[in-house]
Design a protein around this motif. Structure first.
Motif, PDB file in Angstrom:
ATOM      1  N   HIS A   1      65.170  39.013  43.879  1.00  0.00           N
ATOM      2  CA  HIS A   1      65.553  38.478  45.191  1.00  0.00           C
ATOM      3  C   HIS A   1      64.563  38.941  46.238  1.00  0.00           C
ATOM      4  O   HIS A   1      63.753  39.832  45.992  1.00  0.00           O
ATOM      5  CB  HIS A   1      66.971  38.924  45.586  1.00  0.00           C
ATOM      6  CG  HIS A   1      67.099  40.397  45.875  1.00  0.00           C
ATOM      7  ND1 HIS A   1      67.358  41.321  44.885  1.00  0.00           N
ATOM      8  CD2 HIS A   1      67.008  41.106  47.029  1.00  0.00           C
ATOM      9  CE1 HIS A   1      67.423  42.534  45.407  1.00  0.00           C
ATOM     10  NE2 HIS A   1      67.202  42.442  46.717  1.00  0.00           N
TER      11      HIS A   1
ATOM     12  N   HIS B   1      61.801  42.846  52.168  1.00  0.00           N
ATOM     13  CA  HIS B   1      61.366  43.320  50.854  1.00  0.00           C
ATOM     14  C   HIS B   1      61.462  42.210  49.821  1.00  0.00           C
ATOM     15  O   HIS B   1      62.200  41.244  50.008  1.00  0.00           O
ATOM     16  CB  HIS B   1      62.154  44.557  50.397  1.00  0.00           C
ATOM     17  CG  HIS B   1      63.624  44.352  50.186  1.00  0.00           C
ATOM     18  ND1 HIS B   1      64.558  44.557  51.176  1.00  0.00           N
ATOM     19  CD2 HIS B   1      64.332  43.980  49.078  1.00  0.00           C
ATOM     20  CE1 HIS B   1      65.773  44.335  50.690  1.00  0.00           C
ATOM     21  NE2 HIS B   1      65.674  43.965  49.432  1.00  0.00           N
TER      22      HIS B   1
ATOM     23  N   THR C   1      61.959  42.030  45.467  1.00  0.00           N
ATOM     24  CA  THR C   1      62.540  42.884  44.426  1.00  0.00           C
ATOM     25  C   THR C   1      62.110  42.414  43.045  1.00  0.00           C
ATOM     26  O   THR C   1      62.303  41.242  42.699  1.00  0.00           O
ATOM     27  CB  THR C   1      64.077  42.868  44.531  1.00  0.00           C
ATOM     28  OG1 THR C   1      64.422  43.295  45.836  1.00  0.00           O
ATOM     29  CG2 THR C   1      64.717  43.772  43.493  1.00  0.00           C
TER      30      THR C   1
ATOM     31  N   GLN D   1      69.562  49.738  41.606  1.00  0.00           N
ATOM     32  CA  GLN D   1      68.410  49.407  42.448  1.00  0.00           C
ATOM     33  C   GLN D   1      67.675  50.675  42.861  1.00  0.00           C
ATOM     34  O   GLN D   1      68.295  51.718  43.077  1.00  0.00           O
ATOM     35  CB  GLN D   1      68.875  48.725  43.748  1.00  0.00           C
ATOM     36  CG  GLN D   1      69.453  47.338  43.568  1.00  0.00           C
ATOM     37  CD  GLN D   1      70.263  46.922  44.782  1.00  0.00           C
ATOM     38  OE1 GLN D   1      71.408  47.327  44.946  1.00  0.00           O
ATOM     39  NE2 GLN D   1      69.660  46.137  45.657  1.00  0.00           N
TER      40      GLN D   1
ATOM     41  N   GLU E   1      61.267  46.651  46.173  1.00  0.00           N
ATOM     42  CA  GLU E   1      62.499  47.089  45.514  1.00  0.00           C
ATOM     43  C   GLU E   1      62.456  46.697  44.032  1.00  0.00           C
ATOM     44  O   GLU E   1      61.716  45.785  43.650  1.00  0.00           O
ATOM     45  CB  GLU E   1      63.682  46.392  46.203  1.00  0.00           C
ATOM     46  CG  GLU E   1      65.049  46.883  45.774  1.00  0.00           C
ATOM     47  CD  GLU E   1      66.149  46.068  46.447  1.00  0.00           C
ATOM     48  OE1 GLU E   1      66.342  46.190  47.662  1.00  0.00           O
ATOM     49  OE2 GLU E   1      66.812  45.297  45.730  1.00  0.00           O
TER      50      GLU E   1
HETATM   51 NI    NI Z   1      67.274  44.010  48.039  1.00  0.00          NI
END
Ligand code: NI
Length: 263
Positions: free
Chosen positions: A38, A161, A163, A206, A231
């Motif tokens: 994402h 960010h 990921t 995460q 991330e």
């Molecule tokens: Ni995130």
């Protein structure tokens, strides 16, 4: 169109907000193909730019809102979106609830944004950066109240960010293994709330880097401030449904937001 949007958003993020992303790709790319789980966008809850109005733009490129999240202490509301093409990244879109903020922050934002026009037929405004002025003093002042507000007012529209999906890295078995590799390569990680946020039982783990310090033009000069971060996520099958958990965990996201805190 959706792929063009994601690639333009990535370009803006990797050049302007998170230049260390190319080094991360270099490191992680040795362990499998890099797939985006994402990316995250930040905004304010003003009518022309709030989650609701941006979600209309996302709908136009095939995204649907799947769940909503509340971060009371940070005064944030968020939704996550998934595309009909499941191979495309999910989107985590959050907004600052200005009505819960100080009068001076509310006034600053209303003054800046109510007279601005956003072209809502053009999704490119989501990586248009900052098209308004802010002084370093105002940035510092709002930073004391809300890191999120200061970040948005200084950087404007762009990805906060991206990921990387650990599930898609065929040479890595776990997020902790990837974290070890990143730390060995001198990548500075966000340890707020522990290196790994979430758990297998919750369906999602995460971790993230701390934001790059990037140079930003303020009305009174150029200054280095925290920009974007990278991330990493590992998703697990939910015990109830037997399917991979595709949502987000509020307690984890709450700590991930702090990746843009100043050291
Ligand atoms: Ni995130």
């Amino acid at each position: 169109m959706v792929k063009q949007f994601i690639s333009n958003l990535w370009l803006d993020y990797s050049v302007r907000l998170c230049p260390s992303s190319s080094n991360i790709h270099h490191i992680v790319g040795d362990y499998g193909s890099i797939t985006t789980d994402h990316f995250a966008l930040r905004t304010l809850n003003l009518p022309q730019i709030n989650v609701q109005s941006i979600s209309l733009l996302l709908q136009n490129i095939g995204y649907k809102s799947k769940a909503s999240y509340i971060f009371r202490k940070k005064k944030l509301y968020a939704e996550h979106f998934e595309h009909i093409d499941k191979k495309l990244p999910k989107i985590f879109l959050s907004q600052l609830n200005l009505q819960d903020c100080s009068k001076s922050l509310q006034k600053f934002c209303l003054d800046k944004f109510t007279k601005m026009s956003f072209d809502h037929t053009n999704i490119d405004f989501l990586f248009s950066g900052k098209t308004w002025d802010i002084s370093i003093n105002d940035y510092e002042k709002f930073l004391k109240e809300s890191e999120y507000a200061a970040w948005f007012l200084a950087h404007g529209f762009g990805a906060n960010h991206f990921t990387i999906s650990v599930n898609a890295l065929n040479k890595i078995k776990s997020l902790s293994e990837l974290n070890e590799i990143l730390i060995q390569n001198k990548i500075i990680m966000n340890k707020n709330g522990g290196l790994i946020k979430g758990s297998e039982a919750l369906g999602l783990e995460q971790s993230s880097t701390l934001a790059d310090h990037v140079q930003v033009q303020f009305s009174d000069g150029f200054f280095y401030i925290p920009g974007g971060f990278y991330e990493f996520s590992q998703r697990y099958k939910s015990i109830d449904s037997g399917r991979i958990f595709n949502g987000f965990i509020e307690a984890s996201a709450d700590k991930i937001f702090e990746s843009t805190n100043r050291l």
